[in-house]
Write an enzyme that holds these catalytic residues in place. Structure first.
Site, mmCIF file in Angstrom:
data_model
loop_
_atom_site.group_PDB
_atom_site.id
_atom_site.type_symbol
_atom_site.label_atom_id
_atom_site.label_comp_id
_atom_site.label_asym_id
_atom_site.label_seq_id
_atom_site.Cartn_x
_atom_site.Cartn_y
_atom_site.Cartn_z
ATOM 1 N N LEU A 34 23.723 50.219 17.815
ATOM 2 C CA LEU A 34 23.364 48.807 17.624
ATOM 3 C C LEU A 34 24.161 47.895 18.540
ATOM 4 C CD1 LEU A 34 23.281 48.752 13.722
ATOM 5 C CD2 LEU A 34 21.319 48.715 15.267
ATOM 6 N N GLY A 35 25.364 48.301 18.890
ATOM 7 C CA GLY A 35 26.229 47.463 19.721
ATOM 8 C C GLY A 35 27.631 48.016 19.749
ATOM 9 N N GLY A 38 35.185 45.106 19.354
ATOM 10 C CA GLY A 38 36.560 45.455 19.645
ATOM 11 C C GLY A 38 37.009 46.704 18.912
ATOM 12 N N PRO A 41 31.984 51.335 18.718
ATOM 13 C CA PRO A 41 30.525 51.247 18.604
ATOM 14 C C PRO A 41 30.046 51.175 17.155
ATOM 15 C CG PRO A 41 31.189 53.487 19.146
ATOM 16 C CD PRO A 41 32.435 52.650 19.176
ATOM 17 N N LYS A 56 30.309 51.878 11.657
ATOM 18 C CA LYS A 56 31.249 51.324 12.635
ATOM 19 C C LYS A 56 32.313 52.396 12.897
ATOM 20 C CE LYS A 56 33.816 46.966 12.891
ATOM 21 N NZ LYS A 56 34.203 45.825 12.075
ATOM 22 N N ASP A 153 38.654 35.678 13.539
ATOM 23 C CA ASP A 153 37.792 36.089 14.649
ATOM 24 C C ASP A 153 36.342 35.730 14.347
ATOM 25 O OD1 ASP A 153 37.207 37.075 17.160
ATOM 26 O OD2 ASP A 153 37.083 39.162 16.516
#
Length: 192
Positions: A34-35, A38, A41, A56, A153
């Site tokens: 998906l992306g 930091g 993936p 994650k 963040d």
């Protein structure tokens, strides 16, 4: 699972085996990616019962490590709010550090806002709904959760959107808990 660092509170989430995670993500196939953040993936997965998940995976070259991994588990497992992404569990196997979340089918706010086609999905009413959701999530973190939490963040890439375009704040790896009477100065630069 329990944490002695946070007062011994019991954390209610599932421990997944690496085999379950590999099966759900087709061994972290590129087609399911998906992306990348930091932390490392993020992959889409599907559990045996059909539930879709977001996986994650801590990258070896990530600037984040075990401290941020544990921080995210301790923080988000305790937090329950409709505008915060829900942690379903984790997997720790050898060097593997993996967090398993509810799947957000509309990806991140960033992916829609900066995409010419995606931004058309966000008319003004939906944008207002997203803004209100973010504000409600932050209000909960800052004032109404058991601990006062500063995210540190918050950005469009860390706002995820569910099937109904409800905003959910994610990525608590750099978040900090403050005591009720403690100043919210963080003393060091963190986040994006």
């Amino acid at each position: 699972m329990s944490s002695s660092e946070d007062g011994g509170d019991s954390l209610d989430f599932q421990l997944f085996s690496l085999d379950t995670v590999l099966s759900a993500t087709d061994s972290f196939s590129a087609a399911n990616k998906l992306g990348e953040g930091g932390f490392g993936p993020v992959y889409r997965g599907k559990l045996v019962g059909g539930q879709q998940i977001a996986v994650k995976r801590l990258s070896g070259k990530s600037g984040q490590g075990l401290k941020e991994f544990k921080n995210e588990i301790i923080l988000i497992a305790k937090l329950q709010h409709m505008n915060l992404v829900r942690l379903l569990g984790c997997c720790v196997d050898g060097e593997e550090r993996i967090l398993i979340y509810e799947y957000m089918p509309n990806n991140s706010l960033e992916s829609l806002i900066f995409d010419p086609i995606g931004r058309k999905l966000l008319d003004w009413n939906k944008r207002l709904k997203v803004i209100e959701g973010i504000a409600q999530g932050l209000l909960y973190l800052h004032q109404y959760s058991r601990s006062r939490i500063i995210h540190r963040d918050l950005k469009a890439g860390n706002i995820l959107l569910d099937a109904e375009m409800n905003a959910k704040i994610s990525d608590f790896g750099t978040a900090r808990i403050f005591k009720q009477n403690e100043s919210s100065n963080t003393k060091r630069i963190i986040g994006t």
